[in-house]
Design a protein around this motif. Structure first.
Motif, PDB file in Angstrom:
ATOM      1  N   TRP A  19      52.534  48.659  29.488  1.00 44.16           N
ATOM      2  CA  TRP A  19      52.952  49.758  30.292  1.00 44.16           C
ATOM      3  C   TRP A  19      52.000  50.107  31.409  1.00 44.16           C
ATOM      4  CZ3 TRP A  19      57.163  52.909  28.972  1.00 44.16           C
ATOM      5  CH2 TRP A  19      57.841  52.306  27.751  1.00 44.16           C
ATOM      6  N   PHE A  20      52.312  50.563  32.453  1.00 41.28           N
ATOM      7  CA  PHE A  20      51.518  50.826  33.409  1.00 41.28           C
ATOM      8  C   PHE A  20      51.852  52.357  34.087  1.00 41.28           C
ATOM      9  CE2 PHE A  20      55.030  48.824  35.676  1.00 41.28           C
ATOM     10  CZ  PHE A  20      55.053  49.323  36.709  1.00 41.28           C
ATOM     11  N   LYS A  21      50.838  52.831  34.687  1.00 47.19           N
ATOM     12  CA  LYS A  21      51.028  54.170  35.291  1.00 47.19           C
ATOM     13  C   LYS A  21      49.911  54.230  36.361  1.00 47.19           C
ATOM     14  CE  LYS A  21      50.684  59.118  34.582  1.00 47.19           C
ATOM     15  NZ  LYS A  21      50.158  60.112  33.500  1.00 47.19           N
ATOM     16  N   GLY A  22      50.572  54.351  37.634  1.00 48.68           N
ATOM     17  CA  GLY A  22      49.528  54.589  38.808  1.00 48.68           C
ATOM     18  C   GLY A  22      50.085  55.393  39.766  1.00 48.68           C
ATOM     19  N   ASP A  23      49.207  55.819  41.009  1.00 47.31           N
ATOM     20  CA  ASP A  23      49.829  56.665  42.165  1.00 47.31           C
ATOM     21  C   ASP A  23      49.511  55.644  43.036  1.00 47.31           C
ATOM     22  OD1 ASP A  23      50.025  58.611  44.363  1.00 47.31           O
ATOM     23  OD2 ASP A  23      49.107  59.900  43.283  1.00 47.31           O
ATOM     24  N   ALA A  24      50.432  55.479  43.909  1.00 47.17           N
ATOM     25  CA  ALA A  24      50.104  54.454  45.075  1.00 47.17           C
ATOM     26  C   ALA A  24      49.326  55.123  46.235  1.00 47.17           C
ATOM     27  CB  ALA A  24      51.958  54.287  45.989  1.00 47.17           C
ATOM     28  N   LEU A  36      47.061  43.734  38.429  1.00 48.02           N
ATOM     29  CA  LEU A  36      46.962  44.380  37.041  1.00 48.02           C
ATOM     30  C   LEU A  36      46.541  43.479  36.102  1.00 48.02           C
ATOM     31  CD1 LEU A  36      49.258  45.680  39.329  1.00 48.02           C
ATOM     32  CD2 LEU A  36      50.080  46.856  36.828  1.00 48.02           C
ATOM     33  N   LEU A  37      46.978  42.116  36.181  1.00 45.42           N
ATOM     34  CA  LEU A  37      46.619  41.274  35.014  1.00 45.42           C
ATOM     35  C   LEU A  37      46.532  39.937  35.763  1.00 45.42           C
ATOM     36  CD1 LEU A  37      48.044  41.006  31.360  1.00 45.42           C
ATOM     37  CD2 LEU A  37      48.287  39.058  32.952  1.00 45.42           C
ATOM     38  N   MET A  38      45.565  39.025  35.394  1.00 44.47           N
ATOM     39  CA  MET A  38      45.463  37.868  36.099  1.00 44.47           C
ATOM     40  C   MET A  38      45.014  36.556  34.937  1.00 44.47           C
ATOM     41  SD  MET A  38      42.974  36.783  39.096  1.00 44.47           S
ATOM     42  CE  MET A  38      41.596  37.081  38.268  1.00 44.47           C
ATOM     43  N   VAL A  39      45.272  35.338  34.889  1.00 46.47           N
ATOM     44  CA  VAL A  39      44.689  34.469  34.088  1.00 46.47           C
ATOM     45  C   VAL A  39      44.149  33.280  35.177  1.00 46.47           C
ATOM     46  CG1 VAL A  39      45.005  32.424  32.565  1.00 46.47           C
ATOM     47  CG2 VAL A  39      46.053  34.657  32.151  1.00 46.47           C
ATOM     48  N   GLY A  40      42.862  33.078  34.896  1.00 48.23           N
ATOM     49  CA  GLY A  40      41.954  32.259  35.764  1.00 48.23           C
ATOM     50  C   GLY A  40      40.752  32.851  36.139  1.00 48.23           C
ATOM     51  N   ASP A  41      40.236  32.093  37.316  1.00 48.34           N
ATOM     52  CA  ASP A  41      38.896  32.868  38.014  1.00 48.34           C
ATOM     53  C   ASP A  41      39.286  33.539  39.367  1.00 48.34           C
ATOM     54  OD1 ASP A  41      37.164  32.836  35.890  1.00 48.34           O
ATOM     55  OD2 ASP A  41      36.641  30.715  36.550  1.00 48.34           O
ATOM     56  N   GLU A 151      46.426  53.169  35.045  1.00 48.04           N
ATOM     57  CA  GLU A 151      46.380  53.132  33.565  1.00 48.04           C
ATOM     58  C   GLU A 151      47.501  51.780  33.169  1.00 48.04           C
ATOM     59  OE1 GLU A 151      46.169  56.689  31.381  1.00 48.04           O
ATOM     60  OE2 GLU A 151      46.820  57.569  33.157  1.00 48.04           O
ATOM     61  N   LEU A 152      46.726  51.163  32.160  1.00 54.25           N
ATOM     62  CA  LEU A 152      47.360  50.084  31.386  1.00 54.25           C
ATOM     63  C   LEU A 152      47.402  50.245  30.195  1.00 54.25           C
ATOM     64  CD1 LEU A 152      46.147  47.126  33.626  1.00 54.25           C
ATOM     65  CD2 LEU A 152      48.320  48.099  33.826  1.00 54.25           C
ATOM     66  N   ASP A 153      48.549  49.940  29.112  1.00 50.47           N
ATOM     67  CA  ASP A 153      48.484  50.126  27.846  1.00 50.47           C
ATOM     68  C   ASP A 153      49.463  49.164  27.223  1.00 50.47           C
ATOM     69  OD1 ASP A 153      47.873  51.441  25.449  1.00 50.47           O
ATOM     70  OD2 ASP A 153      49.110  53.118  25.724  1.00 50.47           O
ATOM     71  N   GLU A 154      49.303  48.741  25.791  1.00 55.37           N
ATOM     72  CA  GLU A 154      49.615  47.916  24.983  1.00 55.37           C
ATOM     73  C   GLU A 154      49.933  46.588  25.709  1.00 55.37           C
ATOM     74  OE1 GLU A 154      53.061  49.853  23.068  1.00 55.37           O
ATOM     75  OE2 GLU A 154      52.123  51.786  22.941  1.00 55.37           O
ATOM     76  N   VAL A 155      48.912  45.764  26.348  1.00 59.32           N
ATOM     77  CA  VAL A 155      49.014  44.849  27.088  1.00 59.32           C
ATOM     78  C   VAL A 155      49.478  43.728  25.804  1.00 59.32           C
ATOM     79  CG1 VAL A 155      47.859  43.031  28.081  1.00 59.32           C
ATOM     80  CG2 VAL A 155      47.498  45.443  28.736  1.00 59.32           C
ATOM     81  N   PHE A 156      50.577  42.894  26.058  1.00 63.11           N
ATOM     82  CA  PHE A 156      50.941  41.866  24.999  1.00 63.11           C
ATOM     83  C   PHE A 156      51.069  40.570  26.023  1.00 63.11           C
ATOM     84  CE2 PHE A 156      54.607  39.250  23.858  1.00 63.11           C
ATOM     85  CZ  PHE A 156      54.347  38.962  22.651  1.00 63.11           C
ATOM     86  N   ILE A 157      50.416  39.378  25.580  1.00 63.35           N
ATOM     87  CA  ILE A 157      50.589  38.097  26.160  1.00 63.35           C
ATOM     88  C   ILE A 157      50.820  37.032  25.182  1.00 63.35           C
ATOM     89  CG2 ILE A 157      49.343  36.486  27.634  1.00 63.35           C
ATOM     90  CD1 ILE A 157      47.586  38.756  28.286  1.00 63.35           C
TER      91      ILE A 157
END
Length: 169
Positions: A19-24, A36-41, A151-157
């Motif tokens: 879930w995400f919530k933000g104001d542009a 918002l989310l990233m894998v690696g460096d 805000e980010l919530d309930e991150v699932f990978i």
């Protein structure tokens, strides 16, 4: 930062949801995108990235992207909320659910917003994702720049591919 996210950095297929919530207007306008989310460096545009969810700035349409980088340096993405293409802004200070999948077997990338399939792409050829370090970043990167202000919530990978039914439930 989550160190030693080895299973996801070695997976052939990927599913993510959060879930995400933000104001542009609160995003750093001097940066071309926010992670918002990233894998690696590093981001997928660099050789240090494997997959990433990011928001382009308003000059790039303001859309949310799910992007993967293959080992041969090819980049593939799907997007939602690109205002240059007539779509609605997703950073509207309201909670939205994002789910995205990459299936190496089906050679398909999908992006769902609020339970609706918004974009998908199929591809031919190489399906091996870029080899990267085992770092997972949520809400930003390894540096203070390009962070998501929201805000980010309930991150699932997962290293399994979610079905459409999984996304809806």
């Amino acid at each position: 930062q989550v160190s030693n996210a080895t299973e996801i950095t070695q997976a052939d297929s990927i599913s993510i949801a959060f879930w995400f919530k933000g104001d542009a207007s609160l995003q750093n306008q001097s940066e071309s995108y926010q992670t918002l989310l990233m894998v690696g460096d590093g981001p997928t545009e660099s050789s240090a990235g494997r997959f990433e969810v990011y928001r382009q700035d308003s000059s790039g349409g303001g859309g949310i992207y799910f992007e993967i980088r293959f080992g041969n340096r090819t980049i593939l993405n799907v997007e939602a909320g690109n205002q240059s293409e007539g779509n609605s802004q997703l950073l509207d200070d309201t909670w939205h659910h994002l789910a995205a999948t990459f299936s190496a077997d089906d050679r398909r990338l999908q992006l769902f917003i609020d339970g609706n399939l918004i974009d998908q792409r199929t591809f031919n050829g190489n399906r091996n994702l870029n080899s990267v370090s085992s770092n997972l970043f949520i809400g930003g990167q390894s540096t203070a720049s390009n962070s998501f202000y929201g805000e980010l919530d309930e991150v699932f990978i997962s290293d399994e591919v979610m079905s459409t039914d999984d996304v809806l439930n």
